[in-house]
Scaffold this motif. Structure first.
Motif, PDB file in Angstrom:
ATOM      1  N   HIS A 147       0.871  -1.184   0.000  1.00 28.64           N
ATOM      2  CA  HIS A 147       0.000   0.000   0.000  1.00 28.64           C
ATOM      3  C   HIS A 147       0.902   1.227   0.000  1.00 28.64           C
ATOM      4  O   HIS A 147       1.057   1.897   1.027  1.00 28.64           O
TER       5      HIS A 147
ATOM      6  N   THR B 195       1.511   4.438  -0.087  1.00 30.86           N
ATOM      7  CA  THR B 195       0.784   5.703   0.020  1.00 30.86           C
ATOM      8  C   THR B 195       1.640   6.858  -0.468  1.00 30.86           C
ATOM      9  O   THR B 195       2.749   7.061   0.039  1.00 30.86           O
TER      10      THR B 195
ATOM     11  N   ASP C 145      -4.864   6.857   1.915  1.00 35.37           N
ATOM     12  CA  ASP C 145      -4.774   7.068   0.467  1.00 35.37           C
ATOM     13  C   ASP C 145      -3.622   7.987   0.108  1.00 35.37           C
ATOM     14  O   ASP C 145      -2.996   7.829  -0.955  1.00 35.37           O
TER      15      ASP C 145
END
Length: 490
Positions: A121, A123, A173
């Motif tokens: 992930h 980010t 995010d």
């Protein structure tokens, strides 16, 4: 022994002996998370005040070693594989000097956080630095990202410690990252998606010393651009920021994007009359611009506030945020207290609290937002000079009231460049508490005597607060309280 440079989020850190220098908010986060991933951690701090003993007890229960109090940081322990330093530590500090002599890697919390990113992930980081406006810009950026429906958080020098945010089991995010020059000094491998340097002016000359101090300070700020993937955002009005972009080693395809309070050229964001406009992130940028919002949508029309909004908008647009979200985020954003905060109108005079203006550049930006000002200034100058500031704003000054340890530094600049401006110097004992509040009460009274209807009494100290107040917030609260007492007496 394991090499920390080769380890990441999902590797075993068992056997890595890490020392954390400083046990404040970022130091505790670094020590806690290093301990969590299996490193053998020793945390050191010369202070044992506040909540540090409680946090130390918690970490020791989890297996770390914590040493607090005078002398705790005098000597680097034996057999150290990594030193993680808190951002305020100068490179000349004995502990850091010992680490360099022994070839021990020195990372800041930001470097540690970058290496602990989750590869599953990844980010993106949207990073902001500069002498002034960092916090406001990052908070604006975070508001825009949230308006776009993204799970965003402000981290780094504001908000959450960045290690804590990176290690959150529920991935974000995007990160809006505020970075100081101190943090960047100890950062080597970060590669932000987009980054901005808002401005470069004299500051922290008690940390950067010698004939090359300003060059070293600027170079540390410029480290934010290294490895940028999409956009290097710079201030068109500050050539140093553009030069830092030119000097940076960026990912191929990354663009330079200027922000300006004038008409934007191709590849810039700027103002078209009262409209914040984008000519950088639209396909038709050669011939047109996209409206982002209007100055009336912002919490303040002050030029430096508008410039911060443009920089935040550029970073958000680099991430792909639509123009509508830029407008919605900026319309809802309100700055924290003590930043160009209106307090009251007393007798036809506006009183404004900008206690956050802790260096001359920030004070100048604040002063330039008003036509006729009684300026309340002073505190700890941190080696800064005020000649350029006084030369640029002297025609706006109705009068000046000075407080704090280094008030004579400002008084000397006023005597050289604005000798006709009335100056009142408040002599008061230096103390955190009653002395500071008493001095502020006297300063507000003196400012009221100097002001006439239509003027603004502006607290924009240009200095740090710790000679008389615990922090700039306490200084601003003392100012606001004194103004409100005066309003009740009217």
């Amino acid at each position: 022994m394991p090499d920390p440079h080769r380890l990441g989020r999902h590797d075993s850190w068992e056997g890595v002996r890490a020392v954390v220098a400083g046990f404040g908010v970022s130091g505790f986060a670094a020590a806690d998370n290093l301990n969590h991933i299996g490193a053998t951690v020793t945390a050191l701090d010369e202070s044992d005040s506040g909540d540090k003993p409680g946090k130390a007890e918690l970490l020791e229960v989890l297996g770390a070693t914590v040493r607090l109090g005078p002398g705790a940081t005098a000597t680097l322990p034996d057999d150290v594989d990594l030193l993680v330093t808190s951002p305020g530590w100068k490179p000349t500090a004995p502990l850091l000097a010992q680490a360099r002599e022994r070839g021990v890697p020195i990372w800041g919390e930001v470097e540690l956080a970058w290496r602990l990113r989750d590869p599953h992930h990844d980010t993106p980081w949207l990073a902001v630095t500069g002498t002034n406006g960092k916090t406001t810009t990052v908070q604006m950026l975070d508001a825009i990202l949230r308006a776009a429906g993204l799970r965003s958080v402000a981290v780094g020098n504001v908000g959450l410690p960045i290690v804590e945010a990176v290690m959150d089991p529920e991935p974000y995010d995007v990160f809006a990252v505020e970075l100081s020059s101190f943090q960047l000094h100890y950062t080597q491998s970060m590669s932000a998606e987009a980054a901005a340097v808002l401005n470069i002016a004299e500051d922290h000359l008690d940390w950067y010393t010698g004939p090359s101090a300003m060059a070293e300070y600027a170079a540390d700020k410029g480290r934010i651009y290294n490895g940028v993937e999409r956009a290097c955002v710079y201030n068109v009005a500050d050539p140093t920021t553009e030069q830092l972009v030119r000097d940076a080693d960026v990912v191929e395809g990354a663009r330079a994007v200027g922000f300006t309070l004038g008409m934007p050229g191709v590849g810039m964001v700027g103002l078209v009359e009262e409209i914040l406009a984008d000519r950088a992130f639209i396909e038709e940028r050669e011939s047109s611009a996209a409206e982002l919002c209007t100055i009336a949508d912002l919490a303040s029309p002050a030029p430096h506030f508008v410039a911060n909004a443009l920089a935040a908008a550029a970073l958000a647009r680099a991430h792909g945020v639509p123009a509508r979200a830029v407008r919605d985020g900026l319309k809802t954003f309100r700055p924290d207290g003590h930043r160009i905060a209106y307090v009251a109108n007393v007798g036809g005079v506006d009183y404004v609290n900008d206690s956050k203006a802790t260096n001359p550049h920030a004070a100048q930006s604040s002063l330039e937002a008003y036509d006729s000002v009684v300026w309340l200034a002073g505190g700890l100058a941190k080696g800064a000079r005020f000649d350029d500031l006084v030369r640029s704003v002297k025609r706006r000054l109705r009068g000046v009231v000075l407080i704090g340890r280094d008030r004579d530094v400002i008084a000397d600049a006023l005597s050289r460049h604005a000798p006709d401006v009335p100056v009142v110097s408040i002599d008061a004992r230096e103390t955190d508490g009653a002395g500071g509040e008493e001095a502020m009460e006297r300063a507000v009274a003196a400012a009221a005597e100097l002001a006439t209807v239509g003027d603004t009494v502006l607290l924009a100290p240009g200095c740090a607060s710790m000679d008389m107040f615990a922090n700039y917030g306490k200084r601003g609260e003392a100012f606001a309280a004194a103004v409100r007492r005066r309003a009740r007496e009217e």
